[in-house]
Design a protein around this motif. Structure first.
Motif, PDB file in Angstrom:
ATOM      1  N   ALA A   1       0.820  -1.218   0.000  1.00  0.00           N
ATOM      2  CA  ALA A   1       0.000   0.000   0.000  1.00  0.00           C
ATOM      3  C   ALA A   1       0.854   1.270   0.000  1.00  0.00           C
ATOM      4  O   ALA A   1       0.450   2.288  -0.559  1.00  0.00           O
ATOM      5  CB  ALA A   1      -0.936   0.005   1.207  1.00  0.00           C
ATOM      6  N   VAL A   2       2.032   1.229   0.617  1.00  0.00           N
ATOM      7  CA  VAL A   2       2.856   2.445   0.630  1.00  0.00           C
ATOM      8  C   VAL A   2       3.328   2.798  -0.778  1.00  0.00           C
ATOM      9  O   VAL A   2       3.716   3.933  -1.037  1.00  0.00           O
ATOM     10  CB  VAL A   2       4.080   2.350   1.581  1.00  0.00           C
ATOM     11  N   LEU A   3       3.287   1.833  -1.684  1.00  0.00           N
ATOM     12  CA  LEU A   3       3.662   2.118  -3.069  1.00  0.00           C
ATOM     13  C   LEU A   3       2.445   2.525  -3.890  1.00  0.00           C
ATOM     14  O   LEU A   3       2.567   2.890  -5.045  1.00  0.00           O
ATOM     15  CB  LEU A   3       4.304   0.888  -3.714  1.00  0.00           C
ATOM     16  N   GLY A   4       1.252   2.415  -3.304  1.00  0.00           N
ATOM     17  CA  GLY A   4       0.056   2.823  -4.007  1.00  0.00           C
ATOM     18  C   GLY A   4      -0.745   1.678  -4.595  1.00  0.00           C
ATOM     19  O   GLY A   4      -1.688   1.909  -5.346  1.00  0.00           O
ATOM     20  N   VAL A   5      -0.374   0.425  -4.292  1.00  0.00           N
ATOM     21  CA  VAL A   5      -1.187  -0.703  -4.732  1.00  0.00           C
ATOM     22  C   VAL A   5      -2.348  -0.848  -3.746  1.00  0.00           C
ATOM     23  O   VAL A   5      -2.118  -0.937  -2.545  1.00  0.00           O
ATOM     24  CB  VAL A   5      -0.367  -2.012  -4.749  1.00  0.00           C
ATOM     25  N   PRO A   6      -3.616  -0.829  -4.224  1.00  0.00           N
ATOM     26  CA  PRO A   6      -4.723  -0.898  -3.270  1.00  0.00           C
ATOM     27  C   PRO A   6      -4.818  -2.266  -2.595  1.00  0.00           C
ATOM     28  O   PRO A   6      -4.736  -3.304  -3.243  1.00  0.00           O
ATOM     29  CB  PRO A   6      -5.965  -0.628  -4.122  1.00  0.00           C
ATOM     30  N   SER A   7      -4.920  -2.252  -1.266  1.00  0.00           N
ATOM     31  CA  SER A   7      -5.105  -3.459  -0.472  1.00  0.00           C
ATOM     32  C   SER A   7      -5.612  -2.996   0.881  1.00  0.00           C
ATOM     33  O   SER A   7      -5.816  -1.801   1.091  1.00  0.00           O
ATOM     34  CB  SER A   7      -3.782  -4.205  -0.302  1.00  0.00           C
ATOM     35  N   LEU A   8      -5.771  -3.938   1.822  1.00  0.00           N
ATOM     36  CA  LEU A   8      -6.179  -3.523   3.165  1.00  0.00           C
ATOM     37  C   LEU A   8      -5.148  -2.566   3.766  1.00  0.00           C
ATOM     38  O   LEU A   8      -5.463  -1.778   4.653  1.00  0.00           O
ATOM     39  CB  LEU A   8      -6.360  -4.749   4.063  1.00  0.00           C
ATOM     40  N   GLY A   9      -3.918  -2.627   3.277  1.00  0.00           N
ATOM     41  CA  GLY A   9      -2.880  -1.698   3.734  1.00  0.00           C
ATOM     42  C   GLY A   9      -3.225  -0.249   3.415  1.00  0.00           C
ATOM     43  O   GLY A   9      -2.753   0.677   4.088  1.00  0.00           O
ATOM     44  N   SER A  10      -4.062  -0.032   2.385  1.00  0.00           N
ATOM     45  CA  SER A  10      -4.477   1.345   2.061  1.00  0.00           C
ATOM     46  C   SER A  10      -5.221   1.971   3.229  1.00  0.00           C
ATOM     47  O   SER A  10      -5.200   3.192   3.401  1.00  0.00           O
ATOM     48  CB  SER A  10      -5.373   1.349   0.825  1.00  0.00           C
ATOM     49  N   LEU A  11      -5.897   1.122   4.025  1.00  0.00           N
ATOM     50  CA  LEU A  11      -6.587   1.644   5.210  1.00  0.00           C
ATOM     51  C   LEU A  11      -5.577   2.192   6.220  1.00  0.00           C
ATOM     52  O   LEU A  11      -5.867   3.118   6.968  1.00  0.00           O
ATOM     53  CB  LEU A  11      -7.436   0.548   5.867  1.00  0.00           C
TER      54      LEU A  11
END
Lengths: 221, 212
Positions: free
Chosen positions: B156-166
């Motif tokens: 997510a820190v690279l901008g790939v959407p996942s639960l990490g985007s939360l």
């Protein structure tokens, strides 16, 4: 592949490495974070792991908590603690310690347990006290596995310490996130390559220590 | 709590994105690791390079791999495919060793007995080696599935959407509920997949329980 060449050119320039925010200073910071996080984790996990391995109690709890923590996403812990305590070194340290403790704990209790129970009984029959059994028998004989746990923790922490910069701390994550935000791919890659090199070097170093321990403990017997 | 109720749609969407990153990676890691493990055990000189070589992948930190891999693969850095490939490699780092050790643990007597019964080496692999090594392989796969689901959030820190985007959105906008929801959903997804793996293990390998 062009980016890779540019990253390499960046890495062989002296300017990249010098200065307070140069790659050299960042790599040093990164190493310090790693040592600090693994050191604190070892202070927590080594006594706990030895207690579990020595008394043979609480093993299920240790296994269960190790598994549960593995499911816990480090980035989530980092941002959560970051929101509570604010930007700085505190949040990454908490997150890295939570990451490192299970590996050291697992290595330590399996190390202490791996000692043949007959050897422990023999030590007891010789009149050794509990402390003597722990320090003269279980720790030395379990050392390769204990070091193995620390080795795994170091690997995990060195890679994850990149995220420290995400909440405002330093380390090699700083040039990485700078490169990411400014679309400076060579810088991004250069920082990545340095951290990969650091991880591989640390792994080789710990592997050597582990092998030496294994050889010494096999001993003259 | 209000935030979570108001954003259930987004959370569900990111959960699906997350599953689309991690499930193929777990499956691919398993399917690629087993043949490699067989090869490692059949050709002894190759064992060390294969097992240690893939194990060394684990030494490569996750975030840098997410960045270096697209350069090698030629995919974009924010391409989900790149995240799946990186997660697959990480899964293999654990799975190849686990599968090789599981297959190696099948007792030599059993293998000789099967050969004496006239099994071809192909037939023996499917009907003797694999069923006996299955339970140990499943244990390895469970570790891979949990760590892959947890690791996928990093992309997510690279901008790939996942639960990490939360996590990243929540941190940037100061919404604690968002981060909490992400942590809970990640852990829940890991637990569900783990449970499914255990259940399918019981169904497919009823002999494992008897032995244990």
């Amino acid at each position: 592949m062009n980016h890779l060449l540019e990253a390499w050119e960046l890495l062989i320039q002296a300017d990249t490495w010098t200065g307070p925010t140069g790659m050299g200073a960042r790599a040093w910071e990164h190493l310090l974070y790693t040592v600090l996080a693994v050191g604190v984790s070892a202070l927590i996990a080594l006594p706990a792991g030895l207690a579990v391995g020595h008394f043979g109690r609480g093993r299920n709890l240790a296994v269960l908590s190790t598994g549960a923590v593995r499911a816990l996403p480090t980035l989530g812990v980092l941002t959560l603690v970051g929101l509570v305590v604010g930007v700085g070194l505190m949040a990454p340290m908490v997150a890295l310690i939570i990451l490192a403790v299970p590996s050291i704990l697992a290595g330590t209790y399996s190390g202490a347990e791996s000692v043949d129970p007959r050897v422990v009984d023999a030590a007891r029959a010789q009149g050794m006290s509990r402390w003597q059994i722990l320090f003269a028998v279980q720790i030395p004989l379990g050392l390769p596995l204990i070091i193995g746990g620390i080795r795994l923790a170091v690997l995990q922490v060195v890679g994850t310490a990149m995220l420290a910069a995400y909440v405002g701390a330093g380390g090699l994550g700083a040039p990485l996130f700078l490169g990411l935000r400014t679309y400076d791919y060579p810088l991004l890659l250069a920082a990545s390559l340095v951290v990969i090199a650091l991880a591989v070097l640390l792994d080789i170093a710990f592997g050597t220590v582990q092998r030496t321990a294994r050889r010494l403990m096999r001993g003259p017997a | 709590m209000d935030w979570i109720l108001a954003n259930t749609g987004r959370i569900a969407e990111l959960t699906l994105d997350h599953a689309a990153l991690s499930l193929p990676a777990v499956l691919a890691a398993f399917l690629l690791s087993v043949p490699l493990a067989v090869l490692a055990n059949r050709l002894r000189p190759l064992r060390e390079p294969i097992v240690s070589g893939t194990g060394l992948l684990y030494a490569v930190p996750s975030l840098p791999l997410f960045i270096v891999l697209p350069i090698i693969l030629g995919t974009g850095i924010r391409d989900p495919l790149n995240a799946v490939a990186a997660l697959t490699l990480f899964g293999m780092a654990l799975m190849v060793r686990s599968a090789a050790e599981a297959l190696d643990a099948v007792s030599a007597e059993v293998r000789l007995a099967a050969a004496a019964q006239g099994y071809s080496s192909w037939g023996r692999f499917w009907t003797v080696d694999l069923p006996l090594a299955g339970p140990a392989m499943l244990a390895g796969l469970r570790v891979v599935s949990v760590s892959t689901i947890s690791l996928a959030t990093v992309s997510a820190v690279l901008g790939v959407p996942s639960l990490g985007s939360l996590f990243t959105d929540g941190f940037q906008r100061g919404i604690m509920e968002s981060v909490l929801a992400g942590v809970v959903m990640t852990v829940v997804m890991a637990l569900i997949l783990d449970l499914l793996l255990v259940l399918s293990g019981r169904l497919l390998m009823p002999w494992a329980r008897r032995r244990a």
